[in-house]
Enzyme design. Structure first.
Site, mmCIF file in Angstrom:
data_model
loop_
_atom_site.group_PDB
_atom_site.id
_atom_site.type_symbol
_atom_site.label_atom_id
_atom_site.label_comp_id
_atom_site.label_asym_id
_atom_site.label_seq_id
_atom_site.Cartn_x
_atom_site.Cartn_y
_atom_site.Cartn_z
ATOM 1 N N ARG A 207 35.871 -5.465 35.224
ATOM 2 C CA ARG A 207 35.252 -6.770 34.938
ATOM 3 C C ARG A 207 34.735 -6.803 33.505
ATOM 4 N NH1 ARG A 207 30.466 -9.059 34.434
ATOM 5 N NH2 ARG A 207 29.386 -7.068 34.789
ATOM 6 N N GLN A 208 34.887 -7.952 32.872
ATOM 7 C CA GLN A 208 34.246 -8.260 31.602
ATOM 8 C C GLN A 208 33.448 -9.559 31.806
ATOM 9 O OE1 GLN A 208 34.020 -5.821 29.605
ATOM 10 N NE2 GLN A 208 35.449 -6.141 27.900
ATOM 11 N N SER A 209 32.345 -9.704 31.089
ATOM 12 C CA SER A 209 31.426 -10.809 31.368
ATOM 13 C C SER A 209 31.930 -12.157 30.895
ATOM 14 C CB SER A 209 30.061 -10.526 30.716
ATOM 15 O OG SER A 209 29.478 -9.359 31.276
ATOM 16 N N SER A 210 32.801 -12.202 29.907
ATOM 17 C CA SER A 210 33.273 -13.477 29.380
ATOM 18 C C SER A 210 34.698 -13.312 28.883
ATOM 19 C CB SER A 210 32.371 -13.981 28.251
ATOM 20 O OG SER A 210 32.417 -13.100 27.146
ATOM 21 N N GLN B 50 34.912 -11.622 25.521
ATOM 22 C CA GLN B 50 34.900 -10.160 25.568
ATOM 23 C C GLN B 50 36.257 -9.612 25.976
ATOM 24 O OE1 GLN B 50 31.724 -8.860 28.090
ATOM 25 N NE2 GLN B 50 30.106 -9.635 26.745
#
Length: 693
Positions: free
Chosen positions: A23-26, A29
């Site tokens: 997972r990446q937050s945005s 990113q």
């Protein structure tokens, strides 16, 4: 890797699959911070080194670009939790706790399920078995630190935004009609059609004080209204469409149109289903409010007046009383100011057509609306409006005008103070303009880049000084007209002319309601044998009145006893048509103020069981033509012919063909021409009196 880590991985774990969560937050990113993504995918090699074949290592990367603050909308995390709960996962791999969750509730739920199903958790530091207390404690601390880290990051970001907002420099999305200049300032939209549409909206609301009336005018004229796309396909484009009430209210509530910079109008809250929602914050709790921060379509005073009007217009059902509802169309003088004397709720105005015109009724139906009961009171408003109007004419007299003039003297002092503040502001503007001039004069003319900027700044200061000077002159003239002797004389003359203005049919009902609202706070009605009216003036003074209760329609339509008596008297000598003519000559009318006709007289005669003209004549012994013909042994034609010739006395009870004859006197033989035939005739005197021919 230490031996202890290998001891935690058992054959039971290896028989189940391994799940790698990425997972990446945005999305930013994902595209820019690619190294973190590579490190997360590299954890597959760790799983292989622990004994899992590569084909049984499942990568869950559907949450790329999703925040870990909540499990909502994270389908990948929900899938991971489901695999752990049903025992399919032998180990869960994540680069760090923050990749899996930044919320303690979501993180501890995953740990609890992993402990129940004996599922291992692996991060960059090592392998953990949530079934062991020490590992579970360490994982819990890591989750707490991850949540705290998110809080610190948010606090830093919010702190920076609030600090920038306090200076009015935070760039926030602007509503339609406002845009950012390349230098960062807020200016009006250069599109003249957008500009004109917003001006028209505010002007129409200023005239009507109703959002619905604004929408009706736009729809009646076929005008469109702009809307800017905020996100998705076509972001930033302007679309034109129909205007609705919610859009008008949104614009009227937005302080940016008044030239104010605002931060903190809403806050994020949670619903019962843990979803986020935006909660509106009261104006007194706004974090930042900077008035006159930029140009606007209206000023701040008008914006606050609009907010007061909108709150008053939002008056709905309930016991809470809303002061000063803005007057609207309709003949009900006390609209928005009537209180039920029984339950204390505000009464509403309902209009009903009576005799071809709309009559106001003051109705308290709060109980019927909420509890399915009967309305407390329903009172016809014409008599009440008349009593309040008479009271208002008595109240607005020379004494009240003198009190208003005394208040005007007090306001004059405040106006002088405001004028002094404007002079100081004007003096500061002159100083700034002079300072800008000196800066421009001291610059090297060859340095055109700097000289042009300083010249533009000087011109801007001069324009601002000129605008302030014109505004100051305008306000001084306005104050002079307001406080002059001529204005005071007009106010005194208003005491004598007010009655004419109030009773003038050309004055609209809305204007009368506005005049009434300046003096009267509210009116309480109690309906009993009579209607009690309790009036509370602005300032606290009260007075009470009583008016007769409106009569039922049956009594209103009932003919007056005097008219019935006159009809009974006239029927002795007149027919129905003659009675109607005589009543009209005497000035009598029916309940609808209409002239009498023979049919209306007959209806009254039947209703009150008055003997008709025919019945009265028969009671006196008068005979019909057939009866008299049988008595005299002649034909009816002969009887009618003798009646027309005046040989028999007759009385008309209908039209000329309906009459009765008086009984005959002495009978003689009348010989016909040539002496060939004799007939019987009655010797009568010449006919005189009513109905004689």
């Amino acid at each position: 890797m230490s031996t202890e880590r290998y001891q935690k991985v058992t054959d039971d774990h290896l028989r189940r699959d391994a799940f790698l969560y990425v997972r990446q937050s945005s999305l930013r990113q994902v595209f820019e911070n690619t190294e973190s993504t590579k490190r997360q995918y590299a954890l597959r090699e760790r799983a292989v080194s622990l004994g899992w074949p590569i084909e049984r290592i499942h990568v869950i990367d559907t949450d790329l670009g999703q925040s870990g603050a909540s499990a909502e909308h994270r389908d990948g995390f929900q899938q991971l939790v489901s695999e752990v709960a049903i025992g399919h996962a032998g180990i869960v791999l994540g680069l760090e706790v923050s990749r899996l969750a930044r919320n303690n509730a979501d993180w501890h739920r995953l740990i609890e399920l992993a402990a129940l199903t004996h599922t291992l958790i692996l991060d960059e530091d090592g392998v953990y078995d949530p079934a062991y207390f020490n590992d579970r404690l360490l994982l819990g601390l890591k989750g707490t630190m991850s949540e705290a880290e998110l809080h610190v990051l948010n606090a830093r970001l919010q702190g920076g935004m609030r600090n920038k907002a306090r200076r009015g420099e935070l760039e926030l999305p602007l509503p339609i009609g406002l845009t950012y200049h390349p230098n960062g300032s807020v200016v009006l939209d250069p599109d003249q059609q957008i500009h004109a549409s917003l001006r028209l909206l505010f002007d129409t609301y200023r005239q009507t004080r109703s959002a619905s009336m604004v929408v009706r005018r736009f729809r009646r004229e076929g005008w469109s209204f702009p809307r800017r796309i905020r996100r998705g396909i076509g972001k930033g484009e302007v679309h034109w469409g129909a205007l609705n009430t919610s859009r008008v209210l949104q614009i009227l509530h937005n302080p940016r149109y008044a030239g104010a910079f605002v931060y903190g109008r809403t806050r994020t809250g949670r619903k019962a289903d843990l979803t986020n929602t935006q909660v509106r914050v009261a104006q007194s709790d706004w974090q930042v409010l900077i008035r006159e921060a930029h140009i606007g379509y209206i000023d701040w005073d008008e914006f606050e007046r609009n907010q007061v009007t909108l709150r008053q217009s939002a008056n709905g059902f309930g016991s809470e009383l809303v002061r000063g509802t803005f007057p609207r169309e309709g003949g009900g003088l006390l609209q928005g100011r009537v209180i039920c004397g029984r339950c204390g709720n505000r009464m509403r105005v309902r209009y009903q057509r009576v005799s071809g015109r709309l009559e106001p009724y003051y109705v308290c139906h709060d109980v019927s609306a909420h509890d399915a009961g009967k309305p407390c009171q329903s009172i016809r408003g014409r008599a009440i409006d008349g009593a309040i109007g008479a009271l208002l004419l008595e109240t607005v007299g020379p004494a009240a005008i003198e009190v208003a003039l005394a208040v005007e003297d007090e306001i004059a002092g405040r106006i002088e103070q405001a004028n002094s503040m404007r002079l100081k502001q004007l003096e500061r503007a002159r100083y700034e303009a002079e300072l800008a001039r000196r800066r421009y004069m001291n610059v090297d003319p060859a340095n055109r880049m700097v000289a042009d900027t300083l010249e533009a700044d000087w011109n801007d200061r001069l324009r601002r000084l000129d605008a302030l000077q014109q505004e100051h002159d305008r306000l001084r003239q306005s104050d002079h007209r307001l406080l002059g002797d001529e204005a005071r004389a007009r106010i005194r003359a208003l005491a004598e002319d007010f009655a004419n203005v109030w009773n003038d049919c050309r004055v609209e009902s809305v204007e009368r309601k506005r005049m009434l609202g300046l003096l009267i706070e509210d009116v309480t009605l109690v309906k009993s044998e009579k209607i009690s009216i309790h009036v509370r003036f602005r300032g606290g003074r009260t007075t009470s009145l009583e008016v007769d209760k409106p009569r039922p329609m049956a009594l209103v339509r009932k003919t007056q006893p005097a008219v019935v008596s006159v009809i009974d008297e006239l029927l002795e000598t007149c027919t129905d048509q003659q009675v109607a003519s005589r009543l009209n000559e005497l000035g009598y009318t029916n309940w609808q103020h209409q002239a009498f006709t023979a049919r209306k007289v007959a209806l009254i005669r039947t209703t009150y069981r008055l003997p008709s003209r025919y019945e009265r004549l028969r009671s006196r012994g008068l005979l019909t033509g057939a009866e008299l013909a049988a008595q005299l042994e002649v034909s009816q034609t002969t009887i009618h012919q003798w009646g027309r010739q005046g040989l028999l006395r007759r009385q008309i009870y209908g039209h000329d063909h309906r009459c009765l004859y008086e009984p005959p006197g002495d009978v003689v033989l009348v010989r016909g021409a040539g002496g060939s035939k004799t007939t019987r005739a009655t010797v009568v005197a010449p006919a005189t009196g009513q109905g004689a021919m």
